[in-house]
Design a protein around this motif. Structure first.
Motif, PDB file in Angstrom:
ATOM      1  N   ASP A 156      -6.900   9.333   3.923  1.00 45.11           N
ATOM      2  CA  ASP A 156      -5.538  10.111   2.938  1.00 45.11           C
ATOM      3  C   ASP A 156      -5.410   9.483   1.781  1.00 45.11           C
ATOM      4  O   ASP A 156      -5.393  10.073   0.815  1.00 45.11           O
ATOM      5  N   ALA A 157      -5.517   8.277   1.491  1.00 42.21           N
ATOM      6  CA  ALA A 157      -5.565   7.546   0.124  1.00 42.21           C
ATOM      7  C   ALA A 157      -6.246   7.872  -0.620  1.00 42.21           C
ATOM      8  O   ALA A 157      -6.329   8.055  -1.788  1.00 42.21           O
TER       9      ALA A 157
ATOM     10  N   ASN B  33       2.613   1.609  -3.386  1.00 42.21           N
ATOM     11  CA  ASN B  33       1.582   2.274  -4.426  1.00 42.21           C
ATOM     12  C   ASN B  33       1.355   3.552  -4.130  1.00 42.21           C
ATOM     13  O   ASN B  33       1.109   4.462  -5.001  1.00 42.21           O
ATOM     14  N   GLY B  34       1.293   4.263  -2.858  1.00 42.59           N
ATOM     15  CA  GLY B  34       0.870   5.668  -2.456  1.00 42.59           C
ATOM     16  C   GLY B  34       2.189   6.359  -3.133  1.00 42.59           C
ATOM     17  O   GLY B  34       2.093   7.277  -3.701  1.00 42.59           O
TER      18      GLY B  34
ATOM     19  N   SER C 201      -3.087   4.871  -7.418  1.00 43.19           N
ATOM     20  CA  SER C 201      -3.479   5.398  -6.390  1.00 43.19           C
ATOM     21  C   SER C 201      -4.891   4.559  -6.064  1.00 43.19           C
ATOM     22  O   SER C 201      -5.085   4.050  -4.912  1.00 43.19           O
TER      23      SER C 201
ATOM     24  N   SER D  67       2.177   6.549  -7.028  1.00 43.02           N
ATOM     25  CA  SER D  67       1.209   7.607  -7.390  1.00 43.02           C
ATOM     26  C   SER D  67       1.804   8.951  -7.427  1.00 43.02           C
ATOM     27  O   SER D  67       1.683   9.794  -8.457  1.00 43.02           O
TER      28      SER D  67
ATOM     29  N   GLU E  38      -3.709   1.486  -4.249  1.00 44.00           N
ATOM     30  CA  GLU E  38      -3.320   1.680  -2.721  1.00 44.00           C
ATOM     31  C   GLU E  38      -4.728   1.860  -1.935  1.00 44.00           C
ATOM     32  O   GLU E  38      -4.804   1.290  -0.951  1.00 44.00           O
ATOM     33  N   VAL E  39      -5.685   2.205  -2.433  1.00 39.25           N
ATOM     34  CA  VAL E  39      -7.008   2.496  -1.828  1.00 39.25           C
ATOM     35  C   VAL E  39      -7.611   1.060  -1.541  1.00 39.25           C
ATOM     36  O   VAL E  39      -7.706   0.543  -0.573  1.00 39.25           O
TER      37      VAL E  39
ATOM     38  N   ARG F 254      -5.698  -0.354   1.318  1.00 38.75           N
ATOM     39  CA  ARG F 254      -5.995   0.049   2.368  1.00 38.75           C
ATOM     40  C   ARG F 254      -7.369  -0.372   3.099  1.00 38.75           C
ATOM     41  O   ARG F 254      -7.580  -0.666   4.302  1.00 38.75           O
TER      42      ARG F 254
ATOM     43  N   ALA G  48       0.846  -1.296   0.112  1.00 36.78           N
ATOM     44  CA  ALA G  48      -0.214  -0.027  -0.055  1.00 36.78           C
ATOM     45  C   ALA G  48       0.864   1.317   0.023  1.00 36.78           C
ATOM     46  O   ALA G  48       0.771   2.400  -0.670  1.00 36.78           O
ATOM     47  N   GLU G  49       1.832   1.209   0.897  1.00 35.54           N
ATOM     48  CA  GLU G  49       2.641   2.343   0.826  1.00 35.54           C
ATOM     49  C   GLU G  49       3.577   2.657  -0.403  1.00 35.54           C
ATOM     50  O   GLU G  49       3.651   3.758  -0.737  1.00 35.54           O
TER      51      GLU G  49
ATOM     52  N   ASP H 158      -5.847  11.602  -1.880  1.00 38.64           N
ATOM     53  CA  ASP H 158      -4.751  11.421  -2.938  1.00 38.64           C
ATOM     54  C   ASP H 158      -5.358  10.848  -4.178  1.00 38.64           C
ATOM     55  O   ASP H 158      -5.218  11.559  -5.238  1.00 38.64           O
TER      56      ASP H 158
END
Length: 669
Positions: free
Chosen positions: A342-343, A298-299, A318, A302, A321-322, A325, A295-296, A346
């Motif tokens: 937060d994701a 992918n953030g 992104s 992005s 990541e969502v 998450r 996840a991190e 973004d």
């Protein structure tokens, strides 16, 4: 006469004449002659396939060609596009993410874009080999060889085999061809395809170490020779500092080895905005198994893709990541809700950049919903909720839901004000920014009294922020300019002028310390002040502001077009006719020097000059020609009716001031 064997292979010399590629030349011609105003085309294909020769054959005065465009720093290509050439031909060995980023940046500058892949032509290789043998033998005064053509992949390989044959090589092996040509060359090339191949062949001997001073050639050769890539990995592993000596474009060949170069690349400001950090992050994902780590990453991917203008790639990362998450929230809602919110925030930003406003709004609403849950569990989540509400307000405004936008930003402003009272050092800046946003939203829905209050609050808060920390002075000046534009747009020019004056005071201080960065901004804001004074019918003050703007623009390098515009505004506001006429004449000269003497602004300056000449009864013959030329340009540009009407009226003014000419002129311009 070319006698060096290596130079004979240089495509720029065309020792072997160009021929064929009829379909590709026709395609390039169609692109060049298309009706679109500006366009960029990527001509790409493997090394040695003939891209440079084709581009040189096609190039002309109206075409800008960038060879090895994939190696050029992205900001250099962007600067070229900003200069506005009508046709740009980029030549590169491959497309990929760097091209995706380039075409997105080109689209932002209103360029159309397309690409043309150049493939090999094996059916022509036998004929080309025979011609190359003849041409090389004649150039070197050696016998023409009588050998069968070997199997080759590209035209370069064919030429290389022919040159080796001229020097007595009878093998069917590309490595032996390189060795033979290099062995007889007293001045072997240090760059280009032959230099790359010579280095690659040399490094087949494991006892020889690659020289760090040939990094560019090494990395370019690594694209085609796997053993060279392995040697490059070894070299950079042993000396990570070499990253600083190679360009981002060359380092992309190591994208699948992030463990070797990623740390240095991520910290290297030269690589910011390039696609390389995104490529390396994408490679790091390959080995990541832990859900949170994926996840991190992918953030990060992005964010780095977005910075490099890889907007669709940023959206995909992104979204991933969502998704990850959400799975984490299923395991532990309390711990992972803030990160999911937060994701989603973004992702909303990435969707906005990709011009998907409705989808961005939906995601922003969900982000706020998750932030409310976070805040319900922990009041420390109020800052996250306030930021999400502010972003939601922007999303509502973008789709025309103005009342909803005002409501969301009002709640955000209330939360940030409370946080700023409790923790001024941490949240006063956020409160100032949100107050500015709230003023805009309130003006849009007609709540002008509340908007005025929010505007004054924003200025006061920003003033305090800048006073406490001078690093924010530049942003304070920009906010003041934005506030002034807001006040002027909603019928408060007097208040706007006062705010602009304060912005000018800040910018003058900044320009004294850093004229390169702040004098252009100062000159622009002085122009804003002049426009406001003219709107208030305070002509002498308007003229003074424009005169000050002219003085500053004169000190700014490469700003002739903006100086011309400033002279135009001064001439249009000058109190005395002679000053006005002189200003208009100076503006005309500057437009001509910049080469911008066929556009709308030039036409308006012609018209202004004509009117000023008519007012003082001077130079009326030139004035009449200028007035007619202005009408012609505006008609050709299909300018707005009001502009054209003003220009036609200027013709009539000059005619009335020059009665001796009226009998020779048509009754209507």
């Amino acid at each position: 006469m070319i006698s060096s064997p290596g130079a004979l292979l240089d495509p720029r010399h065309e020792v072997v004449p160009f021929h064929g590629r009829t379909a590709e030349l026709a395609g390039l011609a169609r692109w060049r002659d298309a009706a679109v105003l500006r366009s960029v085309l990527l001509l790409h294909g493997r090394s040695g396939v003939g891209k440079t020769r084709l581009a040189r054959r096609f190039a002309g005065d109206d075409l800008v060609v960038v060879d090895d465009a994939d190696l050029a720093p992205w900001h250099d290509v962007l600067a070229l596009l900003r200069d506005g050439p009508t046709r740009v031909l980029l030549v590169a060995r491959a497309a990929g993410w760097w091209w995706s980023a380039t075409r997105q940046r080109a689209a932002d500058l209103h360029y159309a874009s397309e690409d043309l892949e150049l493939g090999p032509c094996p059916e022509e290789h036998d004929r080309v080999f025979a011609i190359a043998c003849e041409r090389f033998a004649d150039a070197l005064d050696l016998p023409r060889p009588d050998v069968a053509p070997p199997r080759c992949d590209t035209f370069h390989d064919v030429h290389l085999a022919a040159l080796a044959a001229v020097h007595g090589d009878r093998s069917d092996n590309a490595v032996e061809h390189v060795r033979r040509v290099v062995s007889v060359d007293p001045d072997p090339p240090t760059t280009g395809r032959l230099a790359e191949d010579a280095l690659a062949v040399t490094l087949l001997d494991d006892r020889i170490a690659p020289a760090p001073d040939a990094l560019d050639t090494l990395l370019r050769a690594a694209e085609r020779w796997p053993h060279v890539r392995d040697r490059a990995v070894e070299l950079f592993t042993a000396d990570p500092g070499l990253v600083a000596k190679a360009g981002a474009g060359q380092l992309r060949v190591l994208k699948d080895h992030p463990e070797v170069v990623a740390r240095q690349v991520f910290d290297d400001p030269r690589c910011h905005g390039d696609v390389l950090p995104a490529l390396l992050t994408h490679a790091l994902l390959r080995d990541a198994e832990d859900l949170r780590e994926r996840a991190e990453l992918n953030g990060l991917l992005s964010a780095r893709a977005a910075l490099a203008a890889l907007r669709e790639e940023a959206v995909r990362a992104s979204r991933e990541e969502v998704s990850l998450r959400r799975r984490l929230v299923d395991h532990d809602p309390v711990e992972h809700r803030p990160a999911l919110a937060d994701a989603l925030g973004d992702l909303s930003l990435r969707l906005v950049a990709a011009k998907r406003a409705e989808e961005a709004l939906f995601v922003a609403e969900e982000a706020v919903a998750w932030c409310r849950l976070v805040t319900a569990d922990d009041r420390d989540g109020a800052a996250q909720l306030a930021a999400a509400l502010d972003r939601l307000g922007l999303r509502y405004a973008a789709v025309g839901r103005k009342e909803d936008a005002a409501t969301a930003v009002a709640e955000s402003a209330e939360l940030f004000d409370e946080l700023a009272r409790q923790h001024p050092a941490s949240f006063r800046l956020d409160a100032a920014k949100t107050a500015h946003h709230l003023a805009a939203r309130l003006f849009e829905v007609g709540r002008r009294a509340e908007a005025g209050h929010a505007t004054r609050r924003a200025v006061l808060q920003w003033r305090a922020v800048a006073a406490d920390d001078p690093r924010y002075e530049a942003e304070f000046a920009g906010t003041l300019r934005s506030v002034a534009a807001l006040l002027a747009a909603f019928g408060r020019p007097t208040e706007a002028a006062a705010v602009v004056r304060e912005s000018i005071g800040v910018l003058r201080r900044l320009a004294e310390v850093n004229p390169r960065d702040f004098e252009p901004v100062l000159a622009s804001v002085l122009g804003d002040l002049g426009v406001l004074f003219r709107r208030l019918d305070r002509r002498s003050e308007a003229a003074q502001a424009f005169e000050d703007a002219v003085a500053v623009w004169r000190r700014v390098p490469r700003a002739a077009d903006r100086l011309a515009r400033a002279w135009h505004l001064l001439a249009d506001s000058a109190v005395t006719n002679e000053v006005a006429r002189a200003g208009a004449r100076m503006a005309l000269l500057l437009w001509q020097l910049t080469g911008c003497h066929d556009g709308v602004r030039y036409a308006e300056t012609l018209s202004l000059y004509a009117r000023r000449c008519a007012e003082v009864g001077t130079d009326l013959d030139h004035a009449l020609a200028a007035a007619h030329r202005a009408v012609e340009l505006l008609r050709s540009a299909r300018a707005e009716p009001e502009r054209l009407a003003r220009a036609e009226h200027a013709v009539q003014e000059v005619v009335r001031a020059h009665p001796a000419r009226t009998r020779d002129l048509p009754s209507s311009p």
